[in-house]
Design a protein around this motif. Structure first.
Motif, short mmCIF file in Angstrom:
data_model
loop_
_atom_site.label_atom_id
_atom_site.label_comp_id
_atom_site.label_asym_id
_atom_site.label_seq_id
_atom_site.Cartn_x
_atom_site.Cartn_y
_atom_site.Cartn_z
N GLU A 190 0.84 -1.21 0.00
CA GLU A 190 0.00 0.00 0.00
C GLU A 190 0.87 1.26 0.00
N LEU A 191 1.97 1.20 0.76
CA LEU A 191 2.83 2.39 0.89
C LEU A 191 3.76 2.57 -0.31
N MET A 192 4.13 1.46 -0.96
CA MET A 192 5.10 1.52 -2.08
C MET A 192 4.64 0.62 -3.22
N PRO A 193 3.52 0.94 -3.86
CA PRO A 193 2.98 0.06 -4.91
C PRO A 193 3.95 -0.18 -6.06
N GLN A 194 4.90 0.75 -6.25
CA GLN A 194 5.86 0.60 -7.35
C GLN A 194 6.79 -0.61 -7.14
N ASN A 195 6.85 -1.14 -5.90
CA ASN A 195 7.74 -2.28 -5.60
C ASN A 195 6.99 -3.62 -5.54
N LYS A 196 5.85 -3.69 -6.17
CA LYS A 196 4.99 -4.89 -6.07
C LYS A 196 5.73 -6.18 -6.42
N ASP A 197 6.42 -6.20 -7.55
CA ASP A 197 7.07 -7.45 -7.99
C ASP A 197 8.07 -7.95 -6.96
N LYS A 198 8.88 -7.03 -6.46
CA LYS A 198 9.92 -7.39 -5.49
C LYS A 198 9.29 -7.88 -4.18
N LEU A 199 8.27 -7.15 -3.71
CA LEU A 199 7.61 -7.53 -2.46
C LEU A 199 6.92 -8.89 -2.59
N ASP A 200 6.26 -9.12 -3.73
CA ASP A 200 5.60 -10.42 -3.96
C ASP A 200 6.62 -11.56 -3.96
N ALA A 201 7.74 -11.33 -4.65
CA ALA A 201 8.79 -12.36 -4.72
C ALA A 201 9.37 -12.64 -3.34
N ASN A 202 9.59 -11.58 -2.57
CA ASN A 202 10.14 -11.73 -1.21
C ASN A 202 9.20 -12.55 -0.32
N LEU A 203 7.90 -12.28 -0.43
CA LEU A 203 6.93 -13.01 0.39
C LEU A 203 6.93 -14.50 0.02
N ARG A 204 6.93 -14.79 -1.29
CA ARG A 204 6.96 -16.20 -1.73
C ARG A 204 8.19 -16.91 -1.17
N GLN A 205 9.33 -16.20 -1.27
CA GLN A 205 10.59 -16.79 -0.79
C GLN A 205 10.54 -17.05 0.72
N PHE A 206 9.97 -16.10 1.46
CA PHE A 206 9.86 -16.26 2.91
C PHE A 206 8.98 -17.47 3.25
N GLU A 207 7.85 -17.59 2.55
CA GLU A 207 6.93 -18.70 2.84
C GLU A 207 7.58 -20.05 2.53
N ASN A 208 8.34 -20.12 1.44
CA ASN A 208 9.03 -21.37 1.09
C ASN A 208 10.08 -21.73 2.13
N LEU A 209 10.83 -20.71 2.54
CA LEU A 209 11.88 -20.93 3.55
C LEU A 209 11.26 -21.39 4.87
N LEU A 210 10.14 -20.79 5.23
CA LEU A 210 9.46 -21.12 6.48
C LEU A 210 8.99 -22.57 6.46
N THR A 211 8.40 -22.99 5.34
CA THR A 211 7.91 -24.37 5.21
C THR A 211 9.07 -25.36 5.39
N GLN A 212 10.19 -25.07 4.73
CA GLN A 212 11.35 -25.95 4.79
C GLN A 212 11.95 -26.00 6.20
N THR A 213 12.12 -24.81 6.81
CA THR A 213 12.70 -24.72 8.15
C THR A 213 11.80 -25.45 9.15
N ASP A 214 10.50 -25.26 9.02
CA ASP A 214 9.53 -25.88 9.92
C ASP A 214 9.69 -27.41 9.90
N LYS A 215 9.85 -27.97 8.70
CA LYS A 215 10.06 -29.43 8.56
C LYS A 215 11.34 -29.86 9.26
N ASN A 216 12.44 -29.11 8.98
CA ASN A 216 13.74 -29.47 9.55
C ASN A 216 13.73 -29.41 11.07
N VAL A 217 13.13 -28.33 11.59
CA VAL A 217 13.09 -28.13 13.04
C VAL A 217 12.24 -29.23 13.69
N GLY A 218 11.12 -29.58 13.06
CA GLY A 218 10.28 -30.67 13.56
C GLY A 218 11.07 -31.96 13.71
N LYS A 219 11.91 -32.27 12.70
CA LYS A 219 12.75 -33.49 12.75
C LYS A 219 13.77 -33.39 13.88
#
Length: 308
Positions: free
Chosen positions: A164-193
């Protein structure tokens, strides 16, 4: 002489400008783990800064004038809420609501909150001092960053607000969120083990902060020394813990880098119980794309190294 005076004036002016510019726009978070989440989302878009220095506790922090300048010039201020960082309630009042984000107030967080159930049990033990000092955590456990589920909700909220504050950075922000979610899923699995082998082992923590992490990963805490870290546990509480340690119900007692109370050492003395340290604020971890994953992994290692 005149030359020297001119040089001195220039130097003073330059340093004054540098100081004025040091309060630059950035995402400013109250505590370090929120900085881990924010820095992953804001990566390549804007800087992320943390208000609390390493070793400070959100329970009793006092802002400096430079901190107030950082808050005023921030793109976005991210905090848990007045229940945890009471010191931010007043300074945030003049700041535009659009430029601040309280994680505890997010609609998706509300149903995930855990009651500070043990806090009630403490009051029945005759800890009237907790009433007088005001129970910082309020009704719920506010250490929300220790829940991977809430970390994801927080990341999405930071992404949406920056968008909302920086709409011009949409692509970068979207990519960062996807990357964070993927990393979280992977870390969550590893930590569970990592934590599976120690799930049944009992332990005590210094203060009641880890409920979300423990519940998520199926750990077996026996209790805590105190709910509010500024208040030393009463004699009755210590006697109860000591009895459980002597009966060998616990493998480990955990202190924290912010609080290394002598009571822990005293209570464990003469028992076979090991002592460890849990760092719920990730003190040594640098901000960056992978920092939240590194934080969860480091915390898990701290549990495992003492409980194994």
């Amino acid at each position: 002489m005149i030359q020297k005076k001119k040089w001195l004036q220039r130097a003073l002016l330059a340093s004054a400008l540098m100081m004025a510019g040091s309060a630059t726009a950035a995402v400013v978070t109250s505590v370090r783990p929120l900085g881990f989440i924010a820095s992953a989302i804001a990566d390549g878009v804007t800087e992320t800064e943390v208000l609390l220095p390493n070793g400070a506790s959100p329970h009793d922090f006092a802002l400096r004038p430079s901190d107030l300048r950082r808050l005023r010039s921030a793109d976005l201020v991210v905090w848990v809420g007045p229940e945890l960082e009471a010191f931010l309630s007043k300074p945030l009042q003049p700041i535009d609501a659009q430029k601040q984000l309280s994680v505890a107030a997010l609609p998706a967080i509300k149903p995930l909150l855990l009651k500070d159930a043990e806090g009630d049990e403490h009051h029945h033990e005759g800890h009237d001092d907790e009433h007088e000092h005001g129970h910082h955590h309020g009704e719920y456990n506010m250490h929300l960053w220790l829940s991977p589920e809430m970390a994801k909700v927080t990341a999405i909220a930071i992404h949406d607000r920056l968008l909302e504050l920086m709409p011009q950075n949409k692509d970068k922000l979207d990519a960062n969120l996807r990357q964070f979610e993927n990393l979280l899923t992977q870390t969550d699995k590893n930590v569970g083990k990592m934590l599976t082998p120690v799930q049944g082992k009992g332990y005590f923590v210094f203060h009641d902060a880890y409920g979300y992490f423990e519940k998520h990963y199926g750990l077996s805490p026996l209790g805590h020394f105190t709910v509010n870290p500024e208040i030393q546990p009463g004699a009755q509480r210590l006697h109860q813990i000591r009895t459980q340690l002597v009966e060998q119900k616990a493998v480990c007692v955990f202190a924290e880098p912010q609080f290394r109370p002598a009571v822990i050492t005293a209570v464990a003395k003469g028992t076979k119980v090991r002592s460890g340290t849990l760092d719920p604020l990730g003190s040594g971890i640098a901000l960056g794309k992978d920092s939240y994953g590194n934080f969860l992994t480091a915390l898990s290692n701290q549990y495992v190294s003492c409980l194994k």
